[in-house]
Enzyme design. Structure first.
Site, PDB file in Angstrom:
ATOM      1  N   ARG A  31     -18.145 -53.216   2.696  1.00  0.00           N
ATOM      2  CA  ARG A  31     -18.344 -53.372   4.052  1.00  0.00           C
ATOM      3  C   ARG A  31     -19.764 -53.900   4.538  1.00  0.00           C
ATOM      4  O   ARG A  31     -20.690 -53.600   3.702  1.00  0.00           O
ATOM      5  CB  ARG A  31     -18.224 -51.674   4.721  1.00  0.00           C
ATOM      6  CG  ARG A  31     -16.712 -51.335   4.634  1.00  0.00           C
ATOM      7  CD  ARG A  31     -16.724 -50.148   5.352  1.00  0.00           C
ATOM      8  NE  ARG A  31     -15.413 -49.394   4.895  1.00  0.00           N
ATOM      9  CZ  ARG A  31     -14.178 -50.046   5.400  1.00  0.00           C
ATOM     10  NH1 ARG A  31     -14.149 -50.850   6.318  1.00  0.00           N
ATOM     11  NH2 ARG A  31     -12.775 -49.476   5.029  1.00  0.00           N
ATOM     12  N   ILE A  33     -23.403 -53.851   5.876  1.00  0.00           N
ATOM     13  CA  ILE A  33     -24.316 -52.802   6.238  1.00  0.00           C
ATOM     14  C   ILE A  33     -24.722 -52.743   7.853  1.00  0.00           C
ATOM     15  O   ILE A  33     -25.336 -51.980   8.306  1.00  0.00           O
ATOM     16  CB  ILE A  33     -25.352 -52.831   5.327  1.00  0.00           C
ATOM     17  CG1 ILE A  33     -26.326 -54.032   5.290  1.00  0.00           C
ATOM     18  CG2 ILE A  33     -25.022 -52.477   3.921  1.00  0.00           C
ATOM     19  CD1 ILE A  33     -27.647 -53.986   4.731  1.00  0.00           C
ATOM     20  N   ASN A  90     -20.207 -68.463   7.263  1.00  0.00           N
ATOM     21  CA  ASN A  90     -21.384 -69.395   7.738  1.00  0.00           C
ATOM     22  C   ASN A  90     -22.101 -70.117   6.680  1.00  0.00           C
ATOM     23  O   ASN A  90     -21.972 -69.573   5.437  1.00  0.00           O
ATOM     24  CB  ASN A  90     -22.433 -68.363   8.096  1.00  0.00           C
ATOM     25  CG  ASN A  90     -21.913 -67.522   9.449  1.00  0.00           C
ATOM     26  OD1 ASN A  90     -21.252 -67.813  10.189  1.00  0.00           O
ATOM     27  ND2 ASN A  90     -22.536 -66.350   9.241  1.00  0.00           N
ATOM     28  N   GLU A  98     -26.872 -65.899   5.972  1.00  0.00           N
ATOM     29  CA  GLU A  98     -28.150 -64.988   5.806  1.00  0.00           C
ATOM     30  C   GLU A  98     -28.404 -64.675   4.151  1.00  0.00           C
ATOM     31  O   GLU A  98     -29.465 -64.491   3.764  1.00  0.00           O
ATOM     32  CB  GLU A  98     -28.199 -63.516   6.521  1.00  0.00           C
ATOM     33  CG  GLU A  98     -28.214 -63.749   7.950  1.00  0.00           C
ATOM     34  CD  GLU A  98     -28.269 -62.588   8.870  1.00  0.00           C
ATOM     35  OE1 GLU A  98     -27.482 -61.611   8.142  1.00  0.00           O
ATOM     36  OE2 GLU A  98     -28.750 -62.488  10.009  1.00  0.00           O
ATOM     37  N   HIS A 103     -19.535 -66.011   1.140  1.00  0.00           N
ATOM     38  CA  HIS A 103     -18.877 -64.577   1.721  1.00  0.00           C
ATOM     39  C   HIS A 103     -18.162 -64.869   2.915  1.00  0.00           C
ATOM     40  O   HIS A 103     -18.680 -65.841   3.674  1.00  0.00           O
ATOM     41  CB  HIS A 103     -19.696 -63.671   1.818  1.00  0.00           C
ATOM     42  CG  HIS A 103     -20.862 -63.707   2.641  1.00  0.00           C
ATOM     43  ND1 HIS A 103     -22.159 -64.529   2.301  1.00  0.00           N
ATOM     44  CD2 HIS A 103     -21.277 -63.455   3.774  1.00  0.00           C
ATOM     45  CE1 HIS A 103     -22.860 -64.746   3.300  1.00  0.00           C
ATOM     46  NE2 HIS A 103     -22.518 -63.848   4.347  1.00  0.00           N
TER      47      HIS A 103
END
Lengths: 117, 117
Positions: A31, A33, A90, A98, A103
């Site tokens: 999950r 954060i 992304n 980021e 991912h």
């Protein structure tokens, strides 16, 4: 094939805790954060692949396909397969990436915004 | 494997015109007619697969992997590989899926919004 300073590699190695929701030989999922929706899961190759530009056609095909397959499984597990969801990857600065470890975001449990992107 | 009432199948069959930017044995890609950014391309399996829930692990792995590979190629061709981009696949109502034939959006040429989704 890990990077010592990569947060996701550390999560995969168990050095940083996460809320794991899936784990197989190619991919793990946990999950986010900072969730942006009721369901917000990151599906992450165990191999350190920086971003979509670093995907090697052929060599990484099984990993690439597994990302979608795990998204399908997790959407069912989360109860959002029928209501719907958005998958986002992304890449780079304009993409808003980021963490420099590829991912796929699985986001659902509410209406996604439009226009997207 | 086509659907007679599917707009994307008609584009793939050449019955509806599109601005094609890629075509191979598994996947085609064309510009979105309502772009949300300077680059907005749809990467579409030639096989009629309704959405991510309909992806068959194993049988559709080559198609799934090809989506990311073509996104990588097209990002380079569009000159956005380094500046960055966002890949989005919408599934179902909450996801905002508008055409019931699986497609991956390649969006770039500007900063993507945050929060995403």
């Amino acid at each position: 094939m890990t990077e010592t300073d990569c947060i996701f590699c550390k999560i995969i190695q168990g050095e940083i805790p996460s809320t794991t929701v899936h784990d197989d030989e190619l991919v793990t999922a946990f999950r986010d954060i900072n969730p942006v929706a009721p369901t917000h899961i990151l599906i992450v190759p165990k191999k350190h692949i920086e971003d979509n530009n670093a995907f090697e056609a052929g060599a990484d095909d099984a990993v690439a396909a597994r990302l979608f397959a795990v998204a399908k499984q997790l959407a069912q597990a989360e109860g959002i397969a029928e209501s719907g969801y958005r998958l986002i990857m992304n890449c780079g600065s304009d993409g808003g990436q980021e963490i420099q470890h590829l991912h796929l975001h699985l986001i659902g449990g509410r209406k996604m915004q439009y226009p997207m992107g």
